[in-house]
Design a protein around this motif. Structure first.
Motif, mmCIF file in Angstrom:
data_model
loop_
_atom_site.group_PDB
_atom_site.id
_atom_site.type_symbol
_atom_site.label_atom_id
_atom_site.label_comp_id
_atom_site.label_asym_id
_atom_site.label_seq_id
_atom_site.Cartn_x
_atom_site.Cartn_y
_atom_site.Cartn_z
ATOM 1 N N CYS A 23 75.805 -82.227 131.446
ATOM 2 C CA CYS A 23 76.358 -81.388 132.024
ATOM 3 C C CYS A 23 77.693 -80.824 131.074
ATOM 4 O O CYS A 23 77.953 -79.851 131.075
ATOM 5 C CB CYS A 23 77.220 -81.895 133.305
ATOM 6 N N PHE A 24 78.331 -81.915 130.734
ATOM 7 C CA PHE A 24 79.736 -81.639 129.573
ATOM 8 C C PHE A 24 79.211 -81.157 128.347
ATOM 9 O O PHE A 24 79.820 -80.130 127.993
ATOM 10 C CB PHE A 24 80.378 -82.979 129.506
ATOM 11 N N TYR A 60 85.300 -80.949 121.829
ATOM 12 C CA TYR A 60 85.860 -81.107 123.217
ATOM 13 C C TYR A 60 87.294 -80.924 123.512
ATOM 14 O O TYR A 60 88.108 -81.170 122.595
ATOM 15 C CB TYR A 60 85.442 -82.726 123.622
ATOM 16 N N TYR A 61 87.230 -80.118 124.479
ATOM 17 C CA TYR A 61 88.770 -79.815 125.009
ATOM 18 C C TYR A 61 89.349 -80.540 126.074
ATOM 19 O O TYR A 61 88.676 -81.164 127.147
ATOM 20 C CB TYR A 61 88.791 -78.173 125.306
ATOM 21 N N GLY A 63 91.024 -80.882 129.716
ATOM 22 C CA GLY A 63 91.062 -80.244 131.151
ATOM 23 C C GLY A 63 89.692 -80.287 131.670
ATOM 24 O O GLY A 63 88.436 -80.860 131.342
ATOM 25 N N ALA A 64 89.583 -79.559 132.993
ATOM 26 C CA ALA A 64 88.217 -79.739 133.707
ATOM 27 C C ALA A 64 87.142 -78.914 132.957
ATOM 28 O O ALA A 64 85.903 -79.510 133.230
ATOM 29 C CB ALA A 64 88.565 -79.065 134.983
ATOM 30 N N GLU A 65 87.060 -78.329 131.984
ATOM 31 C CA GLU A 65 86.179 -77.466 131.541
ATOM 32 C C GLU A 65 85.546 -78.241 130.326
ATOM 33 O O GLU A 65 84.164 -77.878 130.032
ATOM 34 C CB GLU A 65 86.568 -76.080 130.954
ATOM 35 N N GLY A 66 86.181 -79.269 129.866
ATOM 36 C CA GLY A 66 85.462 -79.948 128.967
ATOM 37 C C GLY A 66 85.181 -79.354 127.756
ATOM 38 O O GLY A 66 85.953 -79.456 126.740
ATOM 39 N N LEU A 67 83.929 -78.912 127.536
ATOM 40 C CA LEU A 67 83.554 -78.263 126.223
ATOM 41 C C LEU A 67 83.674 -76.714 125.941
ATOM 42 O O LEU A 67 83.626 -76.323 124.989
ATOM 43 C CB LEU A 67 82.207 -78.608 125.879
ATOM 44 N N GLY A 75 88.889 -83.642 120.863
ATOM 45 C CA GLY A 75 87.733 -84.326 119.776
ATOM 46 C C GLY A 75 86.849 -83.419 119.386
ATOM 47 O O GLY A 75 86.532 -82.286 119.842
ATOM 48 N N ALA A 76 85.945 -83.704 118.370
ATOM 49 C CA ALA A 76 84.935 -82.971 117.621
ATOM 50 C C ALA A 76 83.886 -84.022 117.234
ATOM 51 O O ALA A 76 84.220 -85.184 116.530
ATOM 52 C CB ALA A 76 85.882 -82.183 116.600
ATOM 53 N N VAL A 77 82.925 -83.435 117.219
ATOM 54 C CA VAL A 77 81.606 -84.148 116.585
ATOM 55 C C VAL A 77 80.990 -82.919 115.447
ATOM 56 O O VAL A 77 80.709 -82.080 115.866
ATOM 57 C CB VAL A 77 80.500 -84.453 117.484
ATOM 58 N N VAL A 78 80.638 -83.587 114.478
ATOM 59 C CA VAL A 78 80.098 -82.682 113.199
ATOM 60 C C VAL A 78 78.817 -83.180 112.634
ATOM 61 O O VAL A 78 78.826 -84.596 112.612
ATOM 62 C CB VAL A 78 81.182 -82.697 111.946
#
Length: 116
Positions: A23-24, A60-61, A63-67, A75-78
């Motif tokens: 979901c995230f 990734y942010y 707060g409740a909205e996540g992405l 955070g970040a994934v590359v």
């Protein structure tokens, strides 16, 4: 028999955790699954780095909205074709840190699967 019950709860917890993670990861994505506008722009910039090749980015942010971009990036994934090279990997991390203001530990870089 007690052991079977413990494993069942563990399996249930693992399935629920996997569902939440999905979901995230899907939250905030465009219809074609290619990411938000900001992620596309970051990927475009990163792909211009020498040796990076094709690049995909997920941010990734807080707060409740996540992405979705409703808070500060945490955070970040590359994923990059050229991430097997340590020099390219370090350059990608450095660029993401600069673009998003993240600490090095909040940026993960992975090699892209061949043919992706």
């Amino acid at each position: 028999m007690k052991r079977l019950g413990e494993n069942r709860w563990f399996l249930l917890a693992a399935v629920l955790l996997a569902g939440l993670l999905c979901c995230f990861l899907l939250n905030g994505r465009s219809a074609d699954g290619s990411g938000t506008g900001e992620e596309k722009r970051i990927a475009q910039v990163l792909s211009a780095i020498s040796g990076a090749g094709k690049v995909e980015v997920a941010v990734y942010y807080s707060g409740a909205e996540g992405l979705s971009a409703s808070g500060a990036p945490v955070g970040a994934v590359v994923v990059a074709e050229g991430a097997d090279s340590m020099e390219v990997r370090l350059n990608l991390i450095r660029a993401v840190r600069t673009l998003l203001g993240l600490p090095e530990a909040a940026v993960d870089v992975f090699s892209m699967e061949a043919g992706r």
